[in-house]
Write a protein that holds these residues in place. Structure first.
Motif, mmCIF file in Angstrom:
data_model
loop_
_atom_site.group_PDB
_atom_site.id
_atom_site.type_symbol
_atom_site.label_atom_id
_atom_site.label_comp_id
_atom_site.label_asym_id
_atom_site.label_seq_id
_atom_site.Cartn_x
_atom_site.Cartn_y
_atom_site.Cartn_z
ATOM 1 N N VAL A 31 0.888 -1.160 0.000
ATOM 2 C CA VAL A 31 0.000 0.000 0.000
ATOM 3 C C VAL A 31 0.924 1.208 0.000
ATOM 4 N N ILE A 32 0.775 2.040 -1.023
ATOM 5 C CA ILE A 32 1.542 3.283 -1.106
ATOM 6 C C ILE A 32 0.736 4.333 -0.358
ATOM 7 N N THR A 33 1.369 4.989 0.607
ATOM 8 C CA THR A 33 0.712 6.064 1.348
ATOM 9 C C THR A 33 1.495 7.355 1.146
ATOM 10 N N THR A 34 0.785 8.466 1.212
ATOM 11 C CA THR A 34 1.408 9.761 1.017
ATOM 12 C C THR A 34 0.501 10.841 1.584
ATOM 13 N N GLY A 35 1.019 12.027 1.683
ATOM 14 C CA GLY A 35 0.214 13.163 2.079
ATOM 15 C C GLY A 35 0.467 13.634 3.493
ATOM 16 N N GLU A 36 0.267 14.910 3.653
ATOM 17 C CA GLU A 36 0.437 15.553 4.957
ATOM 18 C C GLU A 36 -0.728 15.189 5.868
ATOM 19 N N GLU A 37 -0.560 15.443 7.147
ATOM 20 C CA GLU A 37 -1.631 15.243 8.120
ATOM 21 C C GLU A 37 -2.875 15.965 7.615
ATOM 22 N N GLY A 38 -4.002 15.271 7.624
ATOM 23 C CA GLY A 38 -5.242 15.871 7.145
ATOM 24 C C GLY A 38 -5.540 15.603 5.682
ATOM 25 N N ARG A 39 -4.526 15.252 4.899
ATOM 26 C CA ARG A 39 -4.732 14.918 3.481
ATOM 27 C C ARG A 39 -3.910 13.689 3.116
ATOM 28 N N PHE A 78 6.586 9.619 -0.416
ATOM 29 C CA PHE A 78 5.631 8.522 -0.282
ATOM 30 C C PHE A 78 6.236 7.441 0.607
ATOM 31 N N THR A 79 5.371 6.546 1.067
ATOM 32 C CA THR A 79 5.818 5.379 1.823
ATOM 33 C C THR A 79 5.334 4.129 1.119
ATOM 34 N N VAL A 80 6.221 3.147 0.969
ATOM 35 C CA VAL A 80 5.858 1.838 0.457
ATOM 36 C C VAL A 80 5.680 0.944 1.679
ATOM 37 N N ASN A 81 4.456 0.456 1.908
ATOM 38 C CA ASN A 81 4.137 -0.415 3.028
ATOM 39 C C ASN A 81 3.978 -1.833 2.497
ATOM 40 N N PHE A 82 4.883 -2.749 2.854
ATOM 41 C CA PHE A 82 4.796 -4.146 2.422
ATOM 42 C C PHE A 82 3.775 -4.846 3.314
ATOM 43 N N LEU A 83 2.814 -5.536 2.714
ATOM 44 C CA LEU A 83 1.777 -6.188 3.505
ATOM 45 C C LEU A 83 2.122 -7.632 3.832
ATOM 46 N N ALA A 84 1.661 -8.067 4.999
ATOM 47 C CA ALA A 84 1.829 -9.447 5.459
ATOM 48 C C ALA A 84 0.621 -10.271 5.024
ATOM 49 N N GLY A 85 0.787 -11.582 4.996
ATOM 50 C CA GLY A 85 -0.268 -12.502 4.569
ATOM 51 C C GLY A 85 -1.635 -12.227 5.171
ATOM 52 N N GLU A 168 2.170 -18.883 2.150
ATOM 53 C CA GLU A 168 2.055 -20.289 2.507
ATOM 54 C C GLU A 168 0.776 -20.941 2.017
ATOM 55 N N GLU A 169 -0.125 -20.175 1.408
ATOM 56 C CA GLU A 169 -1.365 -20.746 0.909
ATOM 57 C C GLU A 169 -1.549 -20.406 -0.552
ATOM 58 N N GLU A 170 -2.400 -21.161 -1.213
ATOM 59 C CA GLU A 170 -2.740 -20.899 -2.607
ATOM 60 C C GLU A 170 -3.606 -19.642 -2.672
ATOM 61 N N PRO A 171 -3.222 -18.630 -3.457
ATOM 62 C CA PRO A 171 -4.105 -17.470 -3.591
ATOM 63 C C PRO A 171 -5.466 -17.929 -4.107
ATOM 64 N N ARG A 172 -6.526 -17.357 -3.580
ATOM 65 C CA ARG A 172 -7.857 -17.825 -3.927
ATOM 66 C C ARG A 172 -8.662 -16.718 -4.610
ATOM 67 N N GLY A 173 -9.671 -17.146 -5.326
ATOM 68 C CA GLY A 173 -10.590 -16.193 -5.940
ATOM 69 C C GLY A 173 -9.950 -15.415 -7.065
ATOM 70 N N ALA A 174 -10.760 -14.703 -7.748
ATOM 71 C CA ALA A 174 -10.282 -13.869 -8.843
ATOM 72 C C ALA A 174 -10.699 -12.435 -8.583
ATOM 73 N N HIS A 175 -10.163 -11.849 -7.542
ATOM 74 C CA HIS A 175 -10.477 -10.470 -7.189
ATOM 75 C C HIS A 175 -9.320 -9.590 -7.640
ATOM 76 N N PRO A 176 -9.558 -8.778 -8.674
ATOM 77 C CA PRO A 176 -8.452 -7.950 -9.169
ATOM 78 C C PRO A 176 -8.039 -6.875 -8.176
ATOM 79 N N ILE A 177 -6.776 -6.556 -8.208
ATOM 80 C CA ILE A 177 -6.238 -5.436 -7.439
ATOM 81 C C ILE A 177 -5.888 -4.358 -8.444
ATOM 82 N N PHE A 178 -6.271 -3.159 -8.137
ATOM 83 C CA PHE A 178 -6.014 -2.041 -9.032
ATOM 84 C C PHE A 178 -4.826 -1.258 -8.497
ATOM 85 N N ASP A 179 -3.988 -0.798 -9.393
ATOM 86 C CA ASP A 179 -2.793 -0.081 -8.960
ATOM 87 C C ASP A 179 -3.011 1.417 -9.019
ATOM 88 N N GLY A 180 -3.998 1.850 -8.339
ATOM 89 C CA GLY A 180 -4.250 3.273 -8.185
ATOM 90 C C GLY A 180 -5.237 3.784 -9.148
#
Length: 180
Positions: A31-39, A78-85, A168-180
């Motif tokens: 998850v890419i995060t950015t912006g000053e406090e409030g925005r 910006f911040t690049v936040n690596f997500l856990a399972g 550690e698991e098989e990704p399931r479903g076909a839910h697309p992720i959009f890149d912004g």
């Protein structure tokens, strides 16, 4: 010397087919995060890569119509936040057009003032150094100015064949992720 005639003319590559083939390449989920406090804003992105160790550079891509694009350009960081399972719900919450608000999830500020998701597997806080045209996307390159690994012993969240899942698991479903 005679030239060999070309047997096949190159055909244009259809976008959906390219997406399906590239979907066979396993990527991490950020998850890419950015912006000053409030925005502060965030969006789920899997188009992230490390570029250089010296200087420490990374890049990610956003669709030119992404709501996050203007906020990155304005904040110049910006911040690049690596997500856990187990963070698949968080990835989904920040995907698409109507997304979660950074203020709705546990977060803190990096040294350069960018939002960091507190429960992320790891993060890279970056200063924007360059942006490039990339067709229907903009490529953002940043210099890493701070990093952290708060969830060191967890497996990453991955994206494969259009689906999210823990390593550690098989990704399931076909839910697309959009890149912004």
């Amino acid at each position: 010397m005679t030239s060999t005639p070309q047997l096949h003319e190159p055909q244009p590559v259809e976008g959906r087919l390219l997406r399906n083939v590239c979907g066979l390449f396993v990527t991490g989920v950020t998850v890419i995060t950015t912006g000053e406090e409030g925005r502060s804003e965030g969006t789920t992105v899997n188009s992230f890569t490390s570029v250089s160790l010296d200087p420490p550079l990374v890049l990610f891509c956003l669709h030119k119509e992404s709501r996050l694009r203007a906020v990155v350009e304005e904040s110049q960081a910006f911040t690049v936040n690596f997500l856990a399972g187990p963070q698949e719900p968080l990835a989904r919450a920040f995907a698409g057009k109507g997304t979660a608000a950074v203020t709705d999830v546990p977060h803190h500020r990096s040294a350069n003032g960018m939002p960091v998701l507190s429960d992320a597997l790891a993060f890279l806080a970056c200063r924007l150094v360059q942006q490039f045209d990339g067709g229907d996307h903009t490529i953002f390159m940043g210099q890493v100015v701070e990093l952290g690994v708060p969830r060191e012993r967890q497996e990453p969240l991955i994206f494969f064949r259009g689906s999210l899942g823990a390593l550690e698991e098989e990704p399931r479903g076909a839910h697309p992720i959009f890149d912004g």
